[in-house]
Design a protein around this motif. Structure first.
Motif, PDB file in Angstrom:
ATOM      1  N   PRO A  54       0.812  -1.230   0.000  1.00 34.91           N
ATOM      2  CA  PRO A  54       0.000   0.000   0.000  1.00 34.91           C
ATOM      3  C   PRO A  54       0.844   1.277   0.000  1.00 34.91           C
ATOM      4  N   ALA A  55       1.975   1.234   0.695  1.00 36.94           N
ATOM      5  CA  ALA A  55       2.837   2.422   0.712  1.00 36.94           C
ATOM      6  C   ALA A  55       3.368   2.726  -0.679  1.00 36.94           C
ATOM      7  N   LEU A  56       3.675   1.676  -1.440  1.00 30.88           N
ATOM      8  CA  LEU A  56       4.165   1.887  -2.805  1.00 30.88           C
ATOM      9  C   LEU A  56       3.053   2.383  -3.723  1.00 30.88           C
ATOM     10  N   TYR A  57       1.864   1.805  -3.573  1.00 26.35           N
ATOM     11  CA  TYR A  57       0.750   2.213  -4.436  1.00 26.35           C
ATOM     12  C   TYR A  57       0.285   3.635  -4.140  1.00 26.35           C
ATOM     13  N   ARG A  58       0.589   4.156  -2.952  1.00 28.42           N
ATOM     14  CA  ARG A  58       0.262   5.560  -2.678  1.00 28.42           C
ATOM     15  C   ARG A  58       1.205   6.487  -3.441  1.00 28.42           C
ATOM     16  N   ARG A  59       2.355   5.977  -3.826  1.00 28.42           N
ATOM     17  CA  ARG A  59       3.346   6.790  -4.523  1.00 28.42           C
ATOM     18  C   ARG A  59       3.338   6.561  -6.030  1.00 28.42           C
ATOM     19  N   TRP A  60       3.068   5.347  -6.456  1.00 24.85           N
ATOM     20  CA  TRP A  60       3.047   4.997  -7.877  1.00 24.85           C
ATOM     21  C   TRP A  60       1.768   4.230  -8.185  1.00 24.85           C
ATOM     22  N   PRO A  61       1.011   4.634  -9.203  1.00 27.01           N
ATOM     23  CA  PRO A  61      -0.286   3.987  -9.473  1.00 27.01           C
ATOM     24  C   PRO A  61      -0.176   2.549  -9.980  1.00 27.01           C
ATOM     25  N   SER A  62       1.004   2.155 -10.460  1.00 25.52           N
ATOM     26  CA  SER A  62       1.160   0.794 -10.967  1.00 25.52           C
ATOM     27  C   SER A  62       2.632   0.423 -10.960  1.00 25.52           C
ATOM     28  N   LEU A  63       2.911  -0.859 -11.102  1.00 31.40           N
ATOM     29  CA  LEU A  63       4.294  -1.314 -11.175  1.00 31.40           C
ATOM     30  C   LEU A  63       5.045  -0.686 -12.353  1.00 31.40           C
ATOM     31  N   PRO A  64       4.451  -0.596 -13.555  1.00 34.03           N
ATOM     32  CA  PRO A  64       5.185   0.046 -14.656  1.00 34.03           C
ATOM     33  C   PRO A  64       5.608   1.482 -14.351  1.00 34.03           C
ATOM     34  N   HIS A  65       4.766   2.232 -13.632  1.00 29.79           N
ATOM     35  CA  HIS A  65       5.154   3.599 -13.265  1.00 29.79           C
ATOM     36  C   HIS A  65       6.380   3.596 -12.352  1.00 29.79           C
ATOM     37  N   LEU A  66       6.400   2.677 -11.397  1.00 35.47           N
ATOM     38  CA  LEU A  66       7.533   2.563 -10.492  1.00 35.47           C
ATOM     39  C   LEU A  66       8.783   2.160 -11.267  1.00 35.47           C
ATOM     40  N   VAL A  67       8.654   1.182 -12.146  1.00 36.26           N
ATOM     41  CA  VAL A  67       9.796   0.720 -12.932  1.00 36.26           C
ATOM     42  C   VAL A  67      10.329   1.847 -13.798  1.00 36.26           C
ATOM     43  N   TYR A  68       9.429   2.583 -14.420  1.00 30.50           N
ATOM     44  CA  TYR A  68       9.868   3.669 -15.298  1.00 30.50           C
ATOM     45  C   TYR A  68      10.672   4.705 -14.529  1.00 30.50           C
ATOM     46  N   GLU A  69      10.179   5.103 -13.359  1.00 28.58           N
ATOM     47  CA  GLU A  69      10.897   6.126 -12.583  1.00 28.58           C
ATOM     48  C   GLU A  69      12.229   5.593 -12.080  1.00 28.58           C
ATOM     49  N   ALA A  70      12.282   4.298 -11.732  1.00 25.18           N
ATOM     50  CA  ALA A  70      13.527   3.709 -11.243  1.00 25.18           C
ATOM     51  C   ALA A  70      14.555   3.574 -12.353  1.00 25.18           C
ATOM     52  N   ALA A  71      14.100   3.144 -13.527  1.00 32.43           N
ATOM     53  CA  ALA A  71      15.026   2.893 -14.634  1.00 32.43           C
ATOM     54  C   ALA A  71      15.468   4.166 -15.336  1.00 32.43           C
ATOM     55  N   PHE A  72      14.602   5.186 -15.319  1.00 35.31           N
ATOM     56  CA  PHE A  72      14.907   6.434 -16.017  1.00 35.31           C
ATOM     57  C   PHE A  72      14.698   7.627 -15.082  1.00 35.31           C
ATOM     58  N   PRO A  73      15.571   7.776 -14.089  1.00 34.52           N
ATOM     59  CA  PRO A  73      15.411   8.882 -13.131  1.00 34.52           C
ATOM     60  C   PRO A  73      15.613  10.244 -13.786  1.00 34.52           C
ATOM     61  N   ASP A  74      15.069  11.257 -13.146  1.00 33.16           N
ATOM     62  CA  ASP A  74      15.130  12.615 -13.690  1.00 33.16           C
ATOM     63  C   ASP A  74      16.558  13.073 -13.959  1.00 33.16           C
ATOM     64  N   GLU A  75      17.501  12.647 -13.114  1.00 31.42           N
ATOM     65  CA  GLU A  75      18.863  13.150 -13.279  1.00 31.42           C
ATOM     66  C   GLU A  75      19.500  12.717 -14.592  1.00 31.42           C
ATOM     67  N   HIS A 124       2.487   6.579 -20.727  1.00 28.98           N
ATOM     68  CA  HIS A 124       2.987   7.160 -21.974  1.00 28.98           C
ATOM     69  C   HIS A 124       3.010   8.681 -21.878  1.00 28.98           C
ATOM     70  N   GLN A 125       1.957   9.259 -21.306  1.00 25.64           N
ATOM     71  CA  GLN A 125       1.912  10.710 -21.138  1.00 25.64           C
ATOM     72  C   GLN A 125       2.996  11.183 -20.170  1.00 25.64           C
ATOM     73  N   ALA A 126       3.258  10.374 -19.131  1.00 25.76           N
ATOM     74  CA  ALA A 126       4.319  10.737 -18.188  1.00 25.76           C
ATOM     75  C   ALA A 126       5.673  10.737 -18.873  1.00 25.76           C
ATOM     76  N   LEU A 127       5.873   9.787 -19.771  1.00 22.05           N
ATOM     77  CA  LEU A 127       7.121   9.729 -20.531  1.00 22.05           C
ATOM     78  C   LEU A 127       7.281  10.985 -21.379  1.00 22.05           C
ATOM     79  N   LEU A 128       6.231  11.360 -22.091  1.00 25.42           N
ATOM     80  CA  LEU A 128       6.298  12.553 -22.927  1.00 25.42           C
ATOM     81  C   LEU A 128       6.545  13.800 -22.091  1.00 25.42           C
ATOM     82  N   ALA A 129       5.886  13.871 -20.932  1.00 25.66           N
ATOM     83  CA  ALA A 129       6.059  15.036 -20.065  1.00 25.66           C
ATOM     84  C   ALA A 129       7.488  15.109 -19.533  1.00 25.66           C
TER      85      ALA A 129
END
Length: 197
Positions: A54-75, A124-129
């Motif tokens: 639940p703590a993870l789902y409060r931060r990321w709506p799905s596993l792919p969102h979490l994976v995307y942020e982990a694999a492609f960080p803002d920096e 996909h929209q998050a990626l574009l943004a």
């Protein structure tokens, strides 16, 4: 239905613990390399990070969102440094994209994430943004090059970036060992020839 205690506390102003987010992102990167995208689960990430699903789902709506942020960080996107040498600038962008996609966690996540885009339009929209500032910076740089007579007036950053990213993605999935500096030089030349005045 009664709200959960942690929801009540959070709504009252308790800030999220950034340590949970950092631990989850680190755990995701480790597990991607260890087990791959297909075998990765939210439960496994939560267990490795010392938190709960639940703590993870409060931060990321799905596993792919979490994976995307982990694999492609803002920096990864903040390393681009554009100057006044167009070839050096395009070469820098090519190298930056190559290096971002060739990290072990990105290479492990990429095939699964590409498949997820159709079923997760928000991802996909998050990626574009996330890439929007890069596109804007490259577009500004091309405008300078147009004004200087270096490139055609119809050159667009969107086209340049799509061609470059497409080349990197195919290279990562088909023959990652071939993406050496000589490859980056060749791709840079091809891209520049396509926009030269």
């Amino acid at each position: 239905m009664m709200p959960r205690n942690d929801d009540v506390q959070r709504s009252a102003g308790r800030p999220r613990d950034p340590r949970i987010e950092q631990a989850a992102l680190a755990a995701t990167r480790e597990l991607l390399v260890e087990v791959g995208y297909q075998r990765l689960t939210v439960a496994a990430v939560a267990g490795r990070a010392g938190t709960t699903k639940p703590a993870l789902y409060r931060r990321w709506p799905s596993l792919p969102h979490l994976v995307y942020e982990a694999a492609f960080p803002d920096e990864l996107l903040s390393r681009m440094d554009l100057g006044h040498d167009l070839r050096a600038d395009v070469h820098s962008i090519v190298l930056g994209a190559r290096d971002a996609f060739l990290t072990p966690e990105a290479a492990a996540a990429l095939p699964g994430l590409l498949a997820e885009f159709t079923s997760h339009p928000a991802l996909h929209q998050a990626l574009l943004a996330r890439f929007a500032p890069v596109f804007t910076a490259v577009d500004d740089r091309l405008r300078e090059a147009v004004a200087a007579g270096e490139v055609r007036s119809d050159a667009r950053a969107e086209d340049l970036m799509r061609l470059m990213i497409g080349s990197v993605l195919l290279g990562v999935m088909l023959e990652p060992d071939a993406l050496d500096d000589a490859w980056a030089d060749r791709i840079t030349t091809i891209l520049l020839e396509g926009v030269r005045a």
